[in-house]
Scaffold this motif. Structure first.
Motif, mmCIF file in Angstrom:
data_model
loop_
_atom_site.group_PDB
_atom_site.id
_atom_site.type_symbol
_atom_site.label_atom_id
_atom_site.label_comp_id
_atom_site.label_asym_id
_atom_site.label_seq_id
_atom_site.Cartn_x
_atom_site.Cartn_y
_atom_site.Cartn_z
ATOM 1 N N THR A 1 59.624 49.849 -60.368
ATOM 2 C CA THR A 1 58.172 49.708 -60.243
ATOM 3 C C THR A 1 57.499 49.390 -61.572
ATOM 4 O O THR A 1 58.067 49.596 -62.636
ATOM 5 N N VAL A 2 56.261 48.899 -61.483
ATOM 6 C CA VAL A 2 55.358 48.948 -62.629
ATOM 7 C C VAL A 2 54.171 49.820 -62.235
ATOM 8 O O VAL A 2 53.819 49.905 -61.062
ATOM 9 N N SER A 3 53.552 50.473 -63.223
ATOM 10 C CA SER A 3 52.411 51.358 -62.953
ATOM 11 C C SER A 3 51.148 50.707 -63.489
ATOM 12 O O SER A 3 51.067 50.380 -64.673
ATOM 13 N N MET A 4 50.168 50.498 -62.577
ATOM 14 C CA MET A 4 48.893 49.895 -62.990
ATOM 15 C C MET A 4 47.892 51.009 -63.275
ATOM 16 O O MET A 4 47.500 51.752 -62.370
ATOM 17 N N ILE A 5 47.475 51.129 -64.518
ATOM 18 C CA ILE A 5 46.507 52.155 -64.915
ATOM 19 C C ILE A 5 45.127 51.524 -64.950
ATOM 20 O O ILE A 5 44.919 50.502 -65.622
ATOM 21 N N GLU A 6 44.195 52.119 -64.207
ATOM 22 C CA GLU A 6 42.854 51.536 -64.102
ATOM 23 C C GLU A 6 42.022 51.933 -65.321
ATOM 24 O O GLU A 6 41.664 53.098 -65.507
ATOM 25 N N ILE A 7 41.706 50.936 -66.148
ATOM 26 C CA ILE A 7 41.031 51.216 -67.423
ATOM 27 C C ILE A 7 39.626 51.783 -67.196
ATOM 28 O O ILE A 7 39.168 52.646 -67.949
ATOM 29 N N ASP A 8 38.969 51.360 -66.103
ATOM 30 C CA ASP A 8 37.638 51.887 -65.777
ATOM 31 C C ASP A 8 37.632 53.395 -65.551
ATOM 32 O O ASP A 8 36.577 54.020 -65.620
ATOM 33 N N LYS A 9 38.796 53.956 -65.225
ATOM 34 C CA LYS A 9 38.831 55.391 -64.938
ATOM 35 C C LYS A 9 39.164 56.233 -66.167
ATOM 36 O O LYS A 9 39.245 57.454 -66.072
ATOM 37 N N LEU A 10 39.362 55.577 -67.319
ATOM 38 C CA LEU A 10 39.827 56.342 -68.484
ATOM 39 C C LEU A 10 38.739 57.240 -69.063
ATOM 40 O O LEU A 10 39.027 58.321 -69.570
ATOM 41 N N ASP A 11 37.457 56.824 -68.957
ATOM 42 C CA ASP A 11 36.374 57.715 -69.409
ATOM 43 C C ASP A 11 36.453 59.033 -68.652
ATOM 44 O O ASP A 11 36.337 60.109 -69.241
ATOM 45 N N ASP A 12 36.633 58.935 -67.335
ATOM 46 C CA ASP A 12 36.739 60.141 -66.512
ATOM 47 C C ASP A 12 37.966 60.963 -66.886
ATOM 48 O O ASP A 12 37.925 62.196 -66.894
ATOM 49 N N LEU A 13 39.060 60.261 -67.191
ATOM 50 C CA LEU A 13 40.287 60.974 -67.573
ATOM 51 C C LEU A 13 40.033 61.793 -68.841
ATOM 52 O O LEU A 13 40.428 62.963 -68.937
ATOM 53 N N PHE A 14 39.345 61.197 -69.807
ATOM 54 C CA PHE A 14 39.098 61.908 -71.069
ATOM 55 C C PHE A 14 38.043 62.996 -70.913
ATOM 56 O O PHE A 14 38.012 63.939 -71.688
#
Ligand code: K7E
Ligand code: CUA
Ligand code: CA
Length: 626
Positions: free
Chosen positions: A334-347
């Motif tokens: 597989t490859v994993s697609m990380i949604e950059i728009d969600k990174l603010d929420d992650l932090f």
């Protein structure tokens, strides 16, 4: 003919059909395709007229190739795949005198004692998410360095050794607002301090590696961030805020088996504004003699987040639409697609599970290593074990991940063989144009004339401008271009002759000035104790000085200034039996220092062909016995 050559075998069908296809007869082509029952995956492509760059014509793209553990950068024209130039960086080059001249030794600094390098990732500086053509940066895994090449003269002008770490591997540039930082990953986990004092209790010693940022203009290390696990590849986003790195050794193991123990490792995401704020607030330490700010980004830090992904991930690629970091699974299909728009929420800790940032995890095939993009929503991933490139659609992969019944795989193309990176034209920029794809294959096996046990590698050119990927060219290369970068030729406008005030040899010019020498005119020998400085001009086919005298044991510095104004009239300076050789291109000044340790007559000659009387462009150094 052995039985193996029997045309009943499927592989021979493919080979036969390829020959017919390349023969260019459409009738034969139709027959072969119908009779051969070839799948899309294995169908050989027709040679496209587009790659036939005729004699005297120019290529549409520049390609910059890593020279791998050979240590240089190579410039190719694409689509012809003709090699245009070599830029020595982490190697020694007999033709230009890289590693021999004073100008190159100043760039190499303390690391000029190393004669080897191992470069992987060439990347071009960016402004507003587009290549600006100013610099190219490249890593040296072997001796933990980062180099910069000035693209106006195609010479390396700065090299920095990254302190406190071992083996710089992944390297990418900040894309927005411009390339302020060169992000580079140190791969190997080492104890701190690493001075031998803790060898007996390594189990309890503090051990980690670091994510590093180099200031792209000063080429000084701006900061280092300690991480858990190790670091492999990296990329940055189009907001200027985040960089992300794959980690294949979350186990922090020291053996192969240990590094494959867990089913998931992770992607480490770095918050650049928070790192900068922490430095401003003085929230850092330093290590050993180094003054570089070192920040703690290990688990629990507000500077980083760790996103679990399967298994021993390798390449990390940002899609040109700015939406995803894509981590390539290597030991996972597989490859994993990380949604950059969600990174603010992650932090901001709005997710309980960091996996909430995964937009999709499409299954592609065996051994996904690197992904590149066409700017039309498609991604192209190399499958090392399957020896294929798979073209897949990102939007459809997300639909499938969310339960819809869609096929996101568009095509699988056989490549020859075992691809590492692949790279599409302008793929790391907002204006990815989806025309050409280079697939850098580690094995060439039977594709070229045999040249001994060491085989050429195979950089294949694929036309991706249409719906279907078409293999159009095999390009043998030497050890080992991990990666390349393609940019349209209009982005670059290199100089054709040097300017006299170029910074590349400014220090040499300053030394001449101190000696009262005008380089553009004077031919002079200046003695300073046992140091002798010889200044001479060159105009085809003459050196300004055909003889000079020194004493045995003198340290001799020869500085040559090429007064020719006509482009392409490069001279050389080679002192026979002294290991001295260098390039002096039009309007350039080059210098070299050596010991005149042998009494007698020693000829010097011009080793770049410059004139009908090039052979006669010579002189003699007379060395008086001590
Ligand atoms: Cu995959 Cu060094 Cu980019 Cu080689 S790395 S392939
Ligand atoms: Cu000057 Cu050859
Ligand atoms: Ca692992």
């Amino acid at each position: 003919m052995s039985n193996k050559d029997n045309h009943q075998e499927p592989s021979e069908h493919v080979k036969l059909s390829r020959r017919l296809f390349l023969g260019g007869s459409s009738a034969l082509l139709a027959t072969a395709a119908a009779g051969g029952g070839l799948s899309l995956a294995s169908a050989p492509a027709l040679a496209s007229d587009d790659i036939n760059v005729k004699p005297g014509e120019l290529d549409e793209y520049y390609g910059f190739w890593s020279g791998g553990h050979q240590g240089e950068v190579r410039v190719l024209g694409v689509p012809s795949m003709r090699e245009l130039m070599r830029i020595p960086v982490f190697n020694v080059d007999s033709a230009t005198g890289w590693g021999i001249t004073n100008e190159s030794k100043r760039v190499l600094g303390d690391s000029s004692k190393y004669l080897n390098g191992d470069c992987h990732h060439p990347h071009i500086s960016m402004t507003d998410g587009k290549y600006d053509g100013k610099y190219l940066f490249i890593n040296d895994k072997a001796n933990t360095r980062v180099a910069r090449i000035r693209l106006d003269i195609m010479k390396c002008d700065k090299i920095v050794t990254i302190p406190n770490v071992q083996a710089i591997h992944g390297l990418r540039l900040q894309k927005v607002p411009h390339t302020k930082y060169v992000f580079c990953n140190a791969e190997f986990i080492i104890p701190h301090p690493n001075d031998g004092t803790n060898l007996k209790n390594l189990d309890t010693a503090e051990q980690y590696t670091m994510f590093n940022a180099v200031d792209a203009e000063t080429m000084e290390v701006a900061f280092q961030v300690m991480v858990d696990g190790n670091l492999d590849n990296t990329d940055a986003c189009y907001t200027g805020k985040y960089a992300a790195s794959t980690c294949y050794n979350s186990e922090a193991a020291t053996t192969l088996g240990g590094m494959m123990r867990e089913e998931r490792d992770w992607v480490t995401v770095f918050n650049i504004p928070r790192i900068e704020a922490a430095i401003k607030a003085g929230d850092f330490t330093t290590l050993g003699d180094s003054k570089v700010p070192v920040l703690d980004g290990r688990k629990g830090s507000k500077l980083t987040r760790y996103v679990p992904v399967p298994k021993n991930p390798h390449g990390l690629n940002t899609s040109p639409d700015g939406k995803y970091f894509i981590a390539n699974g290597k030991l996972s299909p597989t490859v994993s697609m990380i949604e950059i728009d969600k990174l603010d929420d992650l932090f901001d800790d709005r997710f309980e599970d960091p996996r909430a940032v995964i937009a999709a995890e499409p299954e592609l095939g065996l051994g996904p290593l690197h992904t590149t993009f066409d700017g039309r929503g498609n991604a192209y991933t190399t499958l090392f074990i399957d020896s294929q490139v798979v073209k897949w659609n990102m939007a459809d992969a997300i639909k499938a991940y969310n339960g819809e019944d869609v096929d996101y795989i568009r095509q699988k193309l056989d490549v020859q063989y075992q691809p590492g990176h692949n790279h599409a034209s302008h793929t790391e920029a907002r204006d990815a144009d989806g025309k050409w794809l280079v697939v850098l294959c580690k094995f060439s096996k039977d594709r070229f004339l045999p040249v001994g046990p060491l085989h050429a590698e195979n950089d294949q050119l694929v036309d991706i401008s249409g719906e279907e990927m078409k293999l159009v060219h095999d390009g043998p290369t030497y050890a080992e271009p991990h990666d390349c970068i393609l940019l349209r030729r209009d982005v670059l406008n290199p100089k054709k002759i040097w300017e006299r005030d170029d910074a590349f040899f400014a220090e040499t010019v300053a030394m001449a000035k101190e000696d009262g020498v005008t380089l553009e005119r004077d031919n002079k020998v200046i003695r300073d104790g046992n140091k002798v400085r010889v200044y001479m001009t060159s105009v085809a086919p003459n050196y300004g000085m055909s003889e000079f005298t020194v004493k045995q044991g003198d340290e001799v510095t020869v500085t040559v200034t090429n007064l020719d104004m006509i482009e392409d009239v490069s001279h050389g300076f080679c002192m026979v039996n002294h290991g001295v050789s260098m390039e002096i291109s039009p309007q350039q000044t080059s210098s070299v220092t050596f010991i005149a340790d042998k009494p007698g007559v020693h000829w010097y000659y011009c080793n770049w062909f410059c004139h009908a009387l090039h052979m006669e462009m010579v002189g003699r150094m007379l060395v008086e016995p001590a």
